[in-house]
Write a protein that holds these residues in place. Structure first.
Motif, PDB file in Angstrom:
ATOM      1  N   SER A  28       0.827  -1.212   0.000  1.00 30.88           N
ATOM      2  CA  SER A  28       0.000   0.000   0.000  1.00 30.88           C
ATOM      3  C   SER A  28       0.861   1.262   0.000  1.00 30.88           C
ATOM      4  CB  SER A  28      -0.943   0.010   1.202  1.00 30.88           C
ATOM      5  OG  SER A  28      -1.868  -1.056   1.133  1.00 30.88           O
ATOM      6  N   PHE A  29       1.835   1.304   0.878  1.00 27.91           N
ATOM      7  CA  PHE A  29       2.719   2.464   0.909  1.00 27.91           C
ATOM      8  C   PHE A  29       3.624   2.505  -0.318  1.00 27.91           C
ATOM      9  CE2 PHE A  29       1.651   2.811   5.469  1.00 27.91           C
ATOM     10  CZ  PHE A  29       1.411   4.178   5.533  1.00 27.91           C
ATOM     11  N   ALA A  30       4.003   1.332  -0.841  1.00 28.78           N
ATOM     12  CA  ALA A  30       4.837   1.305  -2.045  1.00 28.78           C
ATOM     13  C   ALA A  30       4.130   1.979  -3.217  1.00 28.78           C
ATOM     14  CB  ALA A  30       5.203  -0.133  -2.395  1.00 28.78           C
ATOM     15  N   ARG A  31       2.815   1.785  -3.312  1.00 26.81           N
ATOM     16  CA  ARG A  31       2.049   2.458  -4.382  1.00 26.81           C
ATOM     17  C   ARG A  31       2.134   3.967  -4.238  1.00 26.81           C
ATOM     18  NH1 ARG A  31      -1.979  -1.222  -2.696  1.00 26.81           N
ATOM     19  NH2 ARG A  31      -1.947  -3.125  -3.943  1.00 26.81           N
ATOM     20  N   LEU A  32       2.011   4.447  -3.005  1.00 25.59           N
ATOM     21  CA  LEU A  32       2.061   5.891  -2.767  1.00 25.59           C
ATOM     22  C   LEU A  32       3.458   6.455  -3.023  1.00 25.59           C
ATOM     23  CD1 LEU A  32      -0.110   6.083   0.471  1.00 25.59           C
ATOM     24  CD2 LEU A  32      -0.786   6.704  -1.851  1.00 25.59           C
ATOM     25  N   VAL A  33       4.482   5.696  -2.657  1.00 21.25           N
ATOM     26  CA  VAL A  33       5.855   6.132  -2.928  1.00 21.25           C
ATOM     27  C   VAL A  33       6.065   6.274  -4.431  1.00 21.25           C
ATOM     28  CG1 VAL A  33       8.281   5.454  -2.798  1.00 21.25           C
ATOM     29  CG2 VAL A  33       6.802   5.162  -0.798  1.00 21.25           C
ATOM     30  N   GLN A  34       5.574   5.310  -5.187  1.00 21.63           N
ATOM     31  CA  GLN A  34       5.703   5.381  -6.642  1.00 21.63           C
ATOM     32  C   GLN A  34       4.938   6.569  -7.207  1.00 21.63           C
ATOM     33  OE1 GLN A  34       6.001   1.857  -9.239  1.00 21.63           O
ATOM     34  NE2 GLN A  34       3.957   2.402  -9.979  1.00 21.63           N
ATOM     35  N   LYS A  35       3.702   6.784  -6.734  1.00 22.06           N
ATOM     36  CA  LYS A  35       2.898   7.912  -7.224  1.00 22.06           C
ATOM     37  C   LYS A  35       3.556   9.247  -6.903  1.00 22.06           C
ATOM     38  CE  LYS A  35      -1.598   7.865  -6.868  1.00 22.06           C
ATOM     39  NZ  LYS A  35      -2.956   7.779  -6.265  1.00 22.06           N
ATOM     40  N   ALA A  36       4.333   9.290  -5.813  1.00 21.02           N
ATOM     41  CA  ALA A  36       5.029  10.521  -5.434  1.00 21.02           C
ATOM     42  C   ALA A  36       6.271  10.773  -6.272  1.00 21.02           C
ATOM     43  CB  ALA A  36       5.406  10.472  -3.960  1.00 21.02           C
ATOM     44  N   GLY A  37       6.661   9.798  -7.099  1.00 26.18           N
ATOM     45  CA  GLY A  37       7.801   9.971  -7.981  1.00 26.18           C
ATOM     46  C   GLY A  37       9.151   9.736  -7.339  1.00 26.18           C
ATOM     47  N   ILE A  38       9.189   9.082  -6.183  1.00 26.60           N
ATOM     48  CA  ILE A  38      10.451   8.814  -5.489  1.00 26.60           C
ATOM     49  C   ILE A  38      11.205   7.695  -6.203  1.00 26.60           C
ATOM     50  CG2 ILE A  38      11.425   7.934  -3.327  1.00 26.60           C
ATOM     51  CD1 ILE A  38       9.239   9.532  -1.869  1.00 26.60           C
ATOM     52  N   ASP A  39      12.503   7.911  -6.398  1.00 25.36           N
ATOM     53  CA  ASP A  39      13.292   7.017  -7.251  1.00 25.36           C
ATOM     54  C   ASP A  39      13.598   5.657  -6.647  1.00 25.36           C
ATOM     55  OD1 ASP A  39      13.793   8.440  -9.724  1.00 25.36           O
ATOM     56  OD2 ASP A  39      14.978   9.843  -8.554  1.00 25.36           O
ATOM     57  N   ALA A  40      13.789   5.592  -5.335  1.00 21.27           N
ATOM     58  CA  ALA A  40      14.243   4.331  -4.749  1.00 21.27           C
ATOM     59  C   ALA A  40      13.577   4.070  -3.408  1.00 21.27           C
ATOM     60  CB  ALA A  40      15.757   4.325  -4.591  1.00 21.27           C
ATOM     61  N   ILE A  41      13.323   2.797  -3.144  1.00 25.85           N
ATOM     62  CA  ILE A  41      12.752   2.325  -1.883  1.00 25.85           C
ATOM     63  C   ILE A  41      13.791   1.464  -1.183  1.00 25.85           C
ATOM     64  CG2 ILE A  41      11.106   0.662  -0.905  1.00 25.85           C
ATOM     65  CD1 ILE A  41       9.068   1.634  -2.971  1.00 25.85           C
ATOM     66  N   LEU A  42      13.972   1.718   0.103  1.00 32.44           N
ATOM     67  CA  LEU A  42      14.770   0.837   0.940  1.00 32.44           C
ATOM     68  C   LEU A  42      13.828   0.026   1.819  1.00 32.44           C
ATOM     69  CD1 LEU A  42      17.364  -0.227   2.286  1.00 32.44           C
ATOM     70  CD2 LEU A  42      17.298   1.777   3.783  1.00 32.44           C
ATOM     71  N   VAL A  43      13.804  -1.276   1.613  1.00 39.63           N
ATOM     72  CA  VAL A  43      13.086  -2.155   2.532  1.00 39.63           C
ATOM     73  C   VAL A  43      14.045  -2.363   3.703  1.00 39.63           C
ATOM     74  CG1 VAL A  43      11.831  -4.318   2.837  1.00 39.63           C
ATOM     75  CG2 VAL A  43      11.965  -3.261   0.567  1.00 39.63           C
ATOM     76  N   GLY A  44      13.899  -1.525   4.719  1.00 38.80           N
ATOM     77  CA  GLY A  44      14.899  -1.454   5.774  1.00 38.80           C
ATOM     78  C   GLY A  44      14.650  -2.399   6.928  1.00 38.80           C
ATOM     79  N   ASP A  45      15.753  -2.830   7.554  1.00 42.42           N
ATOM     80  CA  ASP A  45      15.591  -3.616   8.779  1.00 42.42           C
ATOM     81  C   ASP A  45      15.078  -2.748   9.922  1.00 42.42           C
ATOM     82  OD1 ASP A  45      17.912  -2.196   9.250  1.00 42.42           O
ATOM     83  OD2 ASP A  45      19.169  -3.949   9.675  1.00 42.42           O
ATOM     84  N   SER A  46      14.903  -1.450   9.649  1.00 38.49           N
ATOM     85  CA  SER A  46      14.209  -0.555  10.582  1.00 38.49           C
ATOM     86  C   SER A  46      12.795  -1.034  10.864  1.00 38.49           C
ATOM     87  CB  SER A  46      14.168   0.870  10.022  1.00 38.49           C
ATOM     88  OG  SER A  46      13.710   0.884   8.675  1.00 38.49           O
ATOM     89  N   LEU A  47      12.295  -1.962  10.058  1.00 40.38           N
ATOM     90  CA  LEU A  47      10.968  -2.539  10.310  1.00 40.38           C
ATOM     91  C   LEU A  47      10.922  -3.190  11.691  1.00 40.38           C
ATOM     92  CD1 LEU A  47      10.813  -5.968   9.962  1.00 40.38           C
ATOM     93  CD2 LEU A  47      11.374  -5.322   7.622  1.00 40.38           C
ATOM     94  N   GLY A  48      12.073  -3.613  12.182  1.00 39.80           N
ATOM     95  CA  GLY A  48      12.104  -4.202  13.518  1.00 39.80           C
ATOM     96  C   GLY A  48      11.622  -3.228  14.576  1.00 39.80           C
ATOM     97  N   MET A  49      11.899  -1.953  14.367  1.00 36.64           N
ATOM     98  CA  MET A  49      11.510  -0.938  15.335  1.00 36.64           C
ATOM     99  C   MET A  49      10.149  -0.334  15.009  1.00 36.64           C
ATOM    100  SD  MET A  49      15.346   0.719  15.579  1.00 36.64           S
ATOM    101  CE  MET A  49      15.216   1.643  17.097  1.00 36.64           C
ATOM    102  N   VAL A  50       9.915   0.048  13.749  1.00 30.98           N
ATOM    103  CA  VAL A  50       8.684   0.775  13.424  1.00 30.98           C
ATOM    104  C   VAL A  50       7.490  -0.142  13.182  1.00 30.98           C
ATOM    105  CG1 VAL A  50       9.940   2.754  12.511  1.00 30.98           C
ATOM    106  CG2 VAL A  50       9.231   0.953  10.942  1.00 30.98           C
ATOM    107  N   LEU A  51       7.726  -1.402  12.817  1.00 32.01           N
ATOM    108  CA  LEU A  51       6.614  -2.337  12.622  1.00 32.01           C
ATOM    109  C   LEU A  51       6.492  -3.353  13.752  1.00 32.01           C
ATOM    110  CD1 LEU A  51       6.692  -3.261   8.813  1.00 32.01           C
ATOM    111  CD2 LEU A  51       5.529  -1.364   9.945  1.00 32.01           C
TER     112      LEU A  51
END
Length: 263
Positions: A28-51
Protein backbone atom coordinates in the motif's frame (compact mmCIF):
# COMPACT_ATOMS: atom_id res chain seq x y z
CA UNK A 1 8.05 8.09 -13.92
CA UNK A 2 10.04 5.49 -15.85
CA UNK A 3 11.68 2.39 -14.42
CA UNK A 4 14.62 3.34 -12.19
CA UNK A 5 17.85 1.34 -12.30
CA UNK A 6 21.40 1.76 -11.03
CA UNK A 7 22.58 3.45 -14.23
CA UNK A 8 19.84 6.08 -13.97
CA UNK A 9 20.91 6.96 -10.41
CA UNK A 10 24.57 7.02 -11.42
CA UNK A 11 23.66 9.46 -14.21
CA UNK A 12 21.88 11.65 -11.67
CA UNK A 13 25.08 11.84 -9.60
CA UNK A 14 27.11 12.72 -12.67
CA UNK A 15 24.63 15.45 -13.59
CA UNK A 16 24.42 16.74 -9.99
CA UNK A 17 20.71 15.87 -9.71
CA UNK A 18 19.76 14.89 -6.17
CA UNK A 19 17.31 12.03 -5.61
CA UNK A 20 15.21 10.76 -2.72
CA UNK A 21 15.03 7.34 -1.09
CA UNK A 22 12.47 6.28 1.51
CA UNK A 23 11.99 3.13 3.56
CA UNK A 24 8.86 1.11 2.82
CA UNK A 25 7.60 -2.24 4.02
CA UNK A 26 4.29 -3.04 2.30
CA UNK A 27 2.38 -2.81 -0.98
CA UNK A 28 0.00 0.00 0.00
CA UNK A 29 2.72 2.46 0.91
CA UNK A 30 4.84 1.31 -2.04
CA UNK A 31 2.05 2.46 -4.38
CA UNK A 32 2.06 5.89 -2.77
CA UNK A 33 5.85 6.13 -2.93
CA UNK A 34 5.70 5.38 -6.64
CA UNK A 35 2.90 7.91 -7.22
CA UNK A 36 5.03 10.52 -5.43
CA UNK A 37 7.80 9.97 -7.98
CA UNK A 38 10.45 8.81 -5.49
CA UNK A 39 13.29 7.02 -7.25
CA UNK A 40 14.24 4.33 -4.75
CA UNK A 41 12.75 2.32 -1.88
CA UNK A 42 14.77 0.84 0.94
CA UNK A 43 13.09 -2.16 2.53
CA UNK A 44 14.90 -1.45 5.77
CA UNK A 45 15.59 -3.62 8.78
CA UNK A 46 14.21 -0.55 10.58
CA UNK A 47 10.97 -2.54 10.31
CA UNK A 48 12.10 -4.20 13.52
CA UNK A 49 11.51 -0.94 15.33
CA UNK A 50 8.68 0.78 13.42
CA UNK A 51 6.61 -2.34 12.62
CA UNK A 52 7.60 -4.96 15.19
CA UNK A 53 8.00 -2.60 18.15
CA UNK A 54 11.50 -3.74 19.05
CA UNK A 55 14.19 -1.50 20.52
CA UNK A 56 16.77 -2.22 17.80
CA UNK A 57 17.12 -3.81 14.36
CA UNK A 58 19.02 -6.83 15.70
CA UNK A 59 16.11 -9.32 16.02
CA UNK A 60 15.08 -8.93 12.34
CA UNK A 61 15.58 -12.11 10.30
CA UNK A 62 16.22 -12.83 6.65
CA UNK A 63 12.70 -14.29 6.46
CA UNK A 64 11.28 -10.99 7.75
CA UNK A 65 13.22 -9.09 5.10
CA UNK A 66 12.18 -11.43 2.29
CA UNK A 67 8.52 -11.21 3.31
CA UNK A 68 8.44 -7.41 3.37
CA UNK A 69 10.51 -7.14 0.18
CA UNK A 70 7.94 -9.30 -1.61
CA UNK A 71 5.12 -7.14 -0.24
CA UNK A 72 6.76 -3.96 -1.53
CA UNK A 73 7.39 -5.38 -5.00
CA UNK A 74 3.67 -6.15 -5.38
CA UNK A 75 2.84 -2.48 -4.84
CA UNK A 76 5.20 -0.83 -7.33
CA UNK A 77 7.10 -1.53 -10.52
CA UNK A 78 9.15 1.63 -11.09
CA UNK A 79 11.36 2.53 -8.07
CA UNK A 80 14.66 0.77 -7.49
CA UNK A 81 14.14 -1.60 -4.54
CA UNK A 82 17.01 -2.02 -2.08
CA UNK A 83 16.65 -4.64 0.64
CA UNK A 84 18.61 -4.69 3.89
CA UNK A 85 20.70 -7.70 4.84
CA UNK A 86 19.79 -8.13 8.52
CA UNK A 87 22.07 -8.71 11.49
CA UNK A 88 23.94 -12.02 11.35
CA UNK A 89 23.02 -12.76 7.74
CA UNK A 90 26.39 -11.99 6.09
CA UNK A 91 29.11 -13.14 8.49
CA UNK A 92 30.84 -15.07 5.70
CA UNK A 93 30.97 -14.61 1.94
CA UNK A 94 28.98 -17.81 1.36
CA UNK A 95 26.30 -16.93 3.93
CA UNK A 96 26.07 -13.46 2.42
CA UNK A 97 25.65 -14.83 -1.10
CA UNK A 98 22.96 -17.30 -0.05
CA UNK A 99 20.92 -14.75 1.91
CA UNK A 100 21.30 -12.04 -0.73
CA UNK A 101 19.94 -14.47 -3.31
CA UNK A 102 16.89 -14.98 -1.08
CA UNK A 103 16.20 -11.22 -1.10
CA UNK A 104 16.72 -10.95 -4.86
CA UNK A 105 14.26 -13.80 -5.42
CA UNK A 106 11.78 -11.89 -3.23
CA UNK A 107 12.02 -8.95 -5.64
CA UNK A 108 14.94 -6.77 -4.52
CA UNK A 109 17.07 -5.09 -7.18
CA UNK A 110 19.97 -4.53 -4.77
CA UNK A 111 20.97 -5.51 -1.23
CA UNK A 112 22.43 -3.25 1.46
CA UNK A 113 25.03 -4.39 3.96
CA UNK A 114 26.55 -2.53 6.92
CA UNK A 115 30.29 -2.47 7.45
CA UNK A 116 33.68 -1.47 6.11
CA UNK A 117 36.55 -2.98 4.18
CA UNK A 118 36.10 -6.44 5.70
CA UNK A 119 33.09 -6.83 3.39
CA UNK A 120 35.15 -6.46 0.20
CA UNK A 121 35.29 -10.19 -0.51
CA UNK A 122 31.53 -10.57 -0.04
CA UNK A 123 30.76 -7.56 -2.27
CA UNK A 124 33.00 -8.89 -5.03
CA UNK A 125 31.32 -12.29 -4.79
CA UNK A 126 27.84 -10.77 -4.91
CA UNK A 127 28.75 -8.78 -8.02
CA UNK A 128 30.02 -11.94 -9.67
CA UNK A 129 26.67 -13.55 -8.86
CA UNK A 130 24.75 -10.64 -10.43
CA UNK A 131 23.70 -9.03 -7.15
CA UNK A 132 24.29 -5.26 -6.85
CA UNK A 133 25.34 -3.95 -3.44
CA UNK A 134 24.76 -0.76 -1.48
CA UNK A 135 27.23 -0.25 1.36
CA UNK A 136 26.47 1.48 4.68
CA UNK A 137 29.02 3.38 6.77
CA UNK A 138 29.06 5.84 9.67
CA UNK A 139 26.45 4.95 12.25
CA UNK A 140 25.68 1.32 11.47
CA UNK A 141 22.66 0.39 13.64
CA UNK A 142 23.46 -3.34 13.60
CA UNK A 143 26.71 -2.48 15.43
CA UNK A 144 25.06 -0.24 18.01
CA UNK A 145 26.39 -2.34 20.91
CA UNK A 146 29.96 -1.99 19.64
CA UNK A 147 29.56 1.72 18.94
CA UNK A 148 28.13 2.40 22.40
CA UNK A 149 24.78 3.71 21.23
CA UNK A 150 23.34 5.80 18.43
CA UNK A 151 26.11 8.40 18.13
CA UNK A 152 27.57 10.56 15.39
CA UNK A 153 30.59 8.84 13.83
CA UNK A 154 33.71 10.35 12.26
CA UNK A 155 34.11 13.47 14.37
CA UNK A 156 37.74 12.81 15.23
CA UNK A 157 40.40 12.80 12.53
CA UNK A 158 41.39 9.13 12.78
CA UNK A 159 37.83 7.92 12.63
CA UNK A 160 37.07 10.21 9.70
CA UNK A 161 40.07 8.84 7.79
CA UNK A 162 38.97 5.28 8.53
CA UNK A 163 35.43 5.91 7.21
CA UNK A 164 36.81 7.48 4.02
CA UNK A 165 39.19 4.55 3.55
CA UNK A 166 36.32 2.10 4.04
CA UNK A 167 34.20 3.99 1.51
CA UNK A 168 36.96 3.78 -1.10
CA UNK A 169 37.44 0.08 -0.29
CA UNK A 170 33.75 -0.69 -0.75
CA UNK A 171 33.67 1.13 -4.08
CA UNK A 172 36.79 -0.69 -5.26
CA UNK A 173 35.19 -4.03 -4.32
CA UNK A 174 32.20 -3.21 -6.52
CA UNK A 175 29.61 -1.48 -4.33
CA UNK A 176 27.19 0.42 -6.58
CA UNK A 177 25.92 2.85 -3.93
CA UNK A 178 26.71 3.88 -0.38
CA UNK A 179 24.63 5.05 2.59
CA UNK A 180 26.34 7.42 5.04
CA UNK A 181 24.53 7.74 8.37
CA UNK A 182 25.16 10.30 11.12
CA UNK A 183 28.52 11.68 10.06
CA UNK A 184 29.68 15.31 10.01
CA UNK A 185 28.61 17.15 6.87
CA UNK A 186 32.18 18.00 5.84
CA UNK A 187 33.20 14.34 5.97
CA UNK A 188 30.09 13.35 3.99
CA UNK A 189 30.92 15.95 1.35
CA UNK A 190 34.51 14.70 1.09
CA UNK A 191 33.39 11.10 0.69
CA UNK A 192 30.72 12.04 -1.86
CA UNK A 193 33.27 13.93 -3.93
CA UNK A 194 35.81 11.10 -3.64
CA UNK A 195 33.48 8.37 -4.92
CA UNK A 196 32.13 7.79 -8.42
CA UNK A 197 29.10 5.92 -7.04
CA UNK A 198 26.02 7.69 -5.60
CA UNK A 199 26.18 8.47 -1.88
CA UNK A 200 22.90 8.52 0.08
CA UNK A 201 22.89 10.53 3.28
CA UNK A 202 20.88 10.31 6.46
CA UNK A 203 22.05 12.78 9.06
CA UNK A 204 25.02 13.48 6.77
CA UNK A 205 24.26 17.00 5.56
CA UNK A 206 23.10 18.33 2.23
CA UNK A 207 26.14 17.61 0.06
CA UNK A 208 25.47 13.93 -0.59
CA UNK A 209 23.91 12.78 -3.87
CA UNK A 210 20.67 11.61 -2.24
CA UNK A 211 18.77 11.42 1.04
CA UNK A 212 16.95 8.59 2.78
CA UNK A 213 14.45 8.77 5.64
CA UNK A 214 12.37 6.20 7.47
CA UNK A 215 8.78 6.42 6.22
CA UNK A 216 7.27 6.58 9.70
CA UNK A 217 9.65 9.38 10.67
CA UNK A 218 8.91 11.67 7.73
CA UNK A 219 5.16 11.11 8.20
CA UNK A 220 5.32 12.17 11.85
CA UNK A 221 4.23 8.74 13.11
CA UNK A 222 7.34 8.00 15.15
CA UNK A 223 6.97 9.41 18.66
CA UNK A 224 10.61 10.40 19.11
CA UNK A 225 12.77 11.13 16.09
CA UNK A 226 16.40 12.03 15.48
CA UNK A 227 17.72 15.50 14.75
CA UNK A 228 18.06 14.73 11.04
CA UNK A 229 14.31 14.05 10.58
CA UNK A 230 11.74 16.51 9.25
CA UNK A 231 7.99 15.90 9.51
CA UNK A 232 6.75 16.29 5.94
CA UNK A 233 3.18 15.44 6.95
CA UNK A 234 2.96 18.77 8.76
CA UNK A 235 0.75 20.86 6.45
CA UNK A 236 0.36 18.09 3.87
CA UNK A 237 -3.10 17.10 2.61
CA UNK A 238 -2.35 13.36 2.36
CA UNK A 239 0.38 10.74 2.70
CA UNK A 240 1.06 11.06 -1.01
CA UNK A 241 1.36 14.83 -0.66
CA UNK A 242 3.83 14.43 2.23
CA UNK A 243 5.93 12.05 0.14
CA UNK A 244 5.87 14.50 -2.79
CA UNK A 245 7.00 17.30 -0.47
CA UNK A 246 9.90 15.16 0.70
CA UNK A 247 10.86 14.26 -2.87
CA UNK A 248 10.77 17.93 -3.93
CA UNK A 249 12.72 19.15 -0.90
CA UNK A 250 15.51 16.65 -1.56
CA UNK A 251 15.62 17.49 -5.27
CA UNK A 252 15.79 21.26 -4.73
CA UNK A 253 18.29 20.99 -1.87
CA UNK A 254 16.07 22.53 0.81
CA UNK A 255 16.25 19.29 2.82
CA UNK A 256 18.29 18.62 4.81
CA UNK A 257 18.83 22.09 6.23
CA UNK A 258 21.52 23.10 8.72
CA UNK A 259 19.38 22.04 11.67
CA UNK A 260 19.24 18.48 10.30
CA UNK A 261 23.05 18.18 10.01
CA UNK A 262 26.06 17.54 12.24
CA UNK A 263 29.42 19.29 12.41
Amino acid sequence: MSKVNILKLLTKKQQHEKFAVVTCYDASFARLVQKAGIDAILVGDSLGMVLQGRDSTLPVTIDDMAYHTACVTRGCDQPLIISDMPFGSYNSAQQCADNAATLMRAGAHMVKIEGGGWLAESITRLNQAGIPVCGHLGLTPQSVNVLGGYRVQGRDNDQAKAILADALSLEAAGAAMLVLECVPRKLAAEITNSLKIPVIGIGAGSNTDAQVLVLHDLLGITEKTARFVRNFADGATSVEDALKRYNTAVADGSFPADEHSFD
